[in-house]
Design a protein around this motif. Structure first.
Motif, short mmCIF file in Angstrom:
data_model
loop_
_atom_site.label_atom_id
_atom_site.label_comp_id
_atom_site.label_asym_id
_atom_site.label_seq_id
_atom_site.Cartn_x
_atom_site.Cartn_y
_atom_site.Cartn_z
N GLY A 269 -9.20 -2.64 1.72
CA GLY A 269 -10.41 -2.61 0.92
C GLY A 269 -11.55 -1.76 1.42
N GLY A 270 -11.24 -0.74 2.22
CA GLY A 270 -12.29 0.21 2.57
C GLY A 270 -13.19 -0.17 3.71
N ARG A 271 -12.82 -1.15 4.52
CA ARG A 271 -13.64 -1.51 5.68
C ARG A 271 -13.63 -0.38 6.69
N THR A 272 -14.78 -0.12 7.32
CA THR A 272 -14.87 0.94 8.32
C THR A 272 -14.19 0.51 9.62
N HIS A 273 -13.86 1.49 10.45
CA HIS A 273 -13.25 1.19 11.74
C HIS A 273 -14.25 0.52 12.67
N ALA A 274 -13.72 -0.16 13.65
CA ALA A 274 -14.56 -0.79 14.66
C ALA A 274 -15.28 0.29 15.47
N ASP A 275 -16.30 -0.13 16.21
CA ASP A 275 -17.04 0.78 17.08
C ASP A 275 -16.05 1.49 18.01
N PRO A 276 -16.24 2.78 18.28
CA PRO A 276 -15.31 3.52 19.15
C PRO A 276 -15.14 2.91 20.54
N ASN A 277 -16.08 2.11 20.97
CA ASN A 277 -15.96 1.47 22.29
C ASN A 277 -14.99 0.29 22.27
N ILE A 278 -14.61 -0.15 21.07
CA ILE A 278 -13.67 -1.26 20.95
C ILE A 278 -12.28 -0.67 20.69
N ARG A 279 -11.39 -0.79 21.66
CA ARG A 279 -10.10 -0.13 21.57
C ARG A 279 -8.96 -1.11 21.83
N GLY A 280 -7.76 -0.73 21.40
CA GLY A 280 -6.61 -1.60 21.58
C GLY A 280 -5.34 -0.80 21.83
N TYR A 281 -4.33 -1.47 22.35
CA TYR A 281 -3.05 -0.80 22.62
C TYR A 281 -2.46 -0.21 21.35
N MET A 282 -2.65 -0.89 20.21
CA MET A 282 -2.17 -0.38 18.93
C MET A 282 -3.32 0.10 18.06
N GLY A 283 -4.44 0.38 18.69
CA GLY A 283 -5.56 0.94 17.97
C GLY A 283 -6.24 -0.04 17.03
N ASP A 284 -7.03 0.51 16.12
CA ASP A 284 -7.77 -0.26 15.12
C ASP A 284 -7.31 0.24 13.76
N SER A 285 -6.63 -0.61 12.99
CA SER A 285 -6.02 -0.20 11.72
C SER A 285 -6.83 -0.66 10.52
N ARG A 286 -6.89 0.20 9.51
CA ARG A 286 -7.50 -0.11 8.22
C ARG A 286 -6.55 0.39 7.13
N GLY A 287 -6.40 -0.40 6.06
CA GLY A 287 -5.44 -0.02 5.03
C GLY A 287 -6.04 0.02 3.64
N HIS A 288 -5.38 0.76 2.76
CA HIS A 288 -5.74 0.76 1.35
C HIS A 288 -4.50 1.18 0.55
N TRP A 289 -4.51 0.87 -0.72
CA TRP A 289 -3.39 1.20 -1.58
C TRP A 289 -3.67 2.46 -2.37
N GLU A 290 -2.70 3.34 -2.40
CA GLU A 290 -2.70 4.51 -3.28
C GLU A 290 -1.52 4.35 -4.22
N GLY A 291 -1.77 3.75 -5.38
CA GLY A 291 -0.67 3.40 -6.26
C GLY A 291 0.18 2.33 -5.61
N ASN A 292 1.48 2.59 -5.44
CA ASN A 292 2.39 1.63 -4.81
C ASN A 292 2.59 1.90 -3.32
N THR A 293 1.77 2.77 -2.75
CA THR A 293 1.90 3.13 -1.34
C THR A 293 0.78 2.51 -0.51
N LEU A 294 1.16 1.80 0.55
CA LEU A 294 0.18 1.29 1.49
C LEU A 294 -0.11 2.38 2.51
N VAL A 295 -1.36 2.79 2.59
CA VAL A 295 -1.78 3.81 3.54
C VAL A 295 -2.55 3.12 4.67
N ILE A 296 -2.10 3.33 5.90
CA ILE A 296 -2.74 2.71 7.07
C ILE A 296 -3.33 3.80 7.95
N ASP A 297 -4.62 3.69 8.22
CA ASP A 297 -5.34 4.65 9.05
C ASP A 297 -5.69 3.96 10.37
N THR A 298 -5.22 4.51 11.49
CA THR A 298 -5.42 3.85 12.78
C THR A 298 -6.05 4.80 13.79
#
Length: 316
Positions: A202-231
């Motif tokens: 739903g368009g939430r922004t990424h966490a502050d750059p100082n907050i990091r993780g082994y698998m990063g910080d992921s945000r998702g949205h749908w483009e038609g029937n495709t789940l797009v994940i930005d990490t």
């Protein structure tokens, strides 16, 4: 501990009393007859347990340079040869061969076929099917690493039982993923290390750059029937083939049939690679269960690895 071994053990207990090269192939495209179903909150349904075993390597082997796809007969010969050459139960070879048998075939889940499109690599861009060269700075950073591990921190996170990492590409074992969907969220459980990615939608922004993780910080949205994940926001401690904390990973999951998800990913890390690169692999739905992955940091193997390093330093 792998699912294959446990499944076979449980079954025993129960029984005992308990196209042409360079063209997009039809297997890479959504089925014309597939009508995506929806979850109760309206998301395209990608839930379930999915496996990604395949004999197709991440990078195109040198012997297949310039060949993007195999013919059906070439694929059959390739599969037979690779299964024979990678069989860890073979008794030939010296000390190096014995070392590679740290897990024998009962633990392996390498698959028995190449991907349906018969691609010769999971990497689809660059066209040569190879990971681009590291930047000069990344090469210098890699060269500065100690030849022998000085302590646990010098070993890969996977060896330390901390994180499988991203993107989701096959490893020799534990290649199952469970996808669970809830309103506004997608969760992906990675069988290896038993990690769970929580992906807000739903368009939430990424966490502050100082907050990091082994698998990063992921945000998702749908483009038609495709789940797009930005990490983003990776720690960068344990790199993915040279990636660092500046890695920007884009993943796309599209359900192309009742039993298939086409998974596509792009690695963009300008401080590590000379250009972005992309890959794809089909996820196949399975009714098999996921068992807990038994692995812990500080296990006896870690102690042995460090003891061996100290022994080598002494010239023994």
């Amino acid at each position: 501990m792998t699912r294959r071994f446990l499944s076979g053990t449980l079954s025993a207990l129960i029984f005992c009393g308990l196209l042409s090269e360079g063209l997009v192939r039809s297997q890479d495209l959504p089925s014309k007859h597939w009508i995506p179903t929806k979850t109760p909150d309206g998301q395209p349904d990608i839930e379930g347990v999915w496996e990604i075993d395949t004999l197709t390597p991440l990078e195109r082997p040198a012997e297949l340079t310039g060949k993007a796809f195999l013919t059906e007969s070439e694929a059959a010969k390739y599969e037979k040869r690779v299964l024979e050459e990678t069989n860890r139960d073979r008794r030939d070879g010296g000390a190096d061969a014995d070392l590679s048998r740290n897990y024998n075939e009962v633990w392996r889940e390498r698959g028995v076929h190449v991907v349906p499109s018969r691609r010769t690599s999971l990497i689809v861009d660059p066209p040569d099917g190879r990971i681009p060269p590291l930047t000069p700075a990344a090469q210098k950073k890699r060269a500065a690493r100690p030849r022998l591990p000085r302590g646990p921190e010098d070993l890969a996170l996977r060896i330390r039982c901390i994180s499988r990492g991203l993107p989701m590409v096959p490893t020799p074992n534990n290649n199952f993923f469970r996808i669970v969907q809830a309103p506004g969220t997608v969760l992906i459980l990675q069988e290896m290390m038993h990690e769970v990615r929580i992906i807000p939608l739903g368009g939430r922004t990424h966490a502050d750059p100082n907050i990091r993780g082994y698998m990063g910080d992921s945000r998702g949205h749908w483009e038609g029937n495709t789940l797009v994940i930005d990490t983003t926001n990776f720690v960068g401690i344990d790199d993915f083939y040279g990636a660092d904390e500046n890695l920007h990973l884009t993943e796309r999951l599209t359900r192309t049939a009742g039993d298939t998800i086409l998974y596509q990913f792009t690695v963009d890390d300008p401080s590590a690679f000379t250009r972005p690169w992309s890959g794809e692999i089909p996820f196949t739905k399975t009714e098999k269960p996921i068992f807990d992955y038994e692995c812990q940091e500080g296990n006896y193997a870690l102690t042995d690895i460090l003891a061996g390093a100290r022994s080598q330093e002494k010239g023994q």
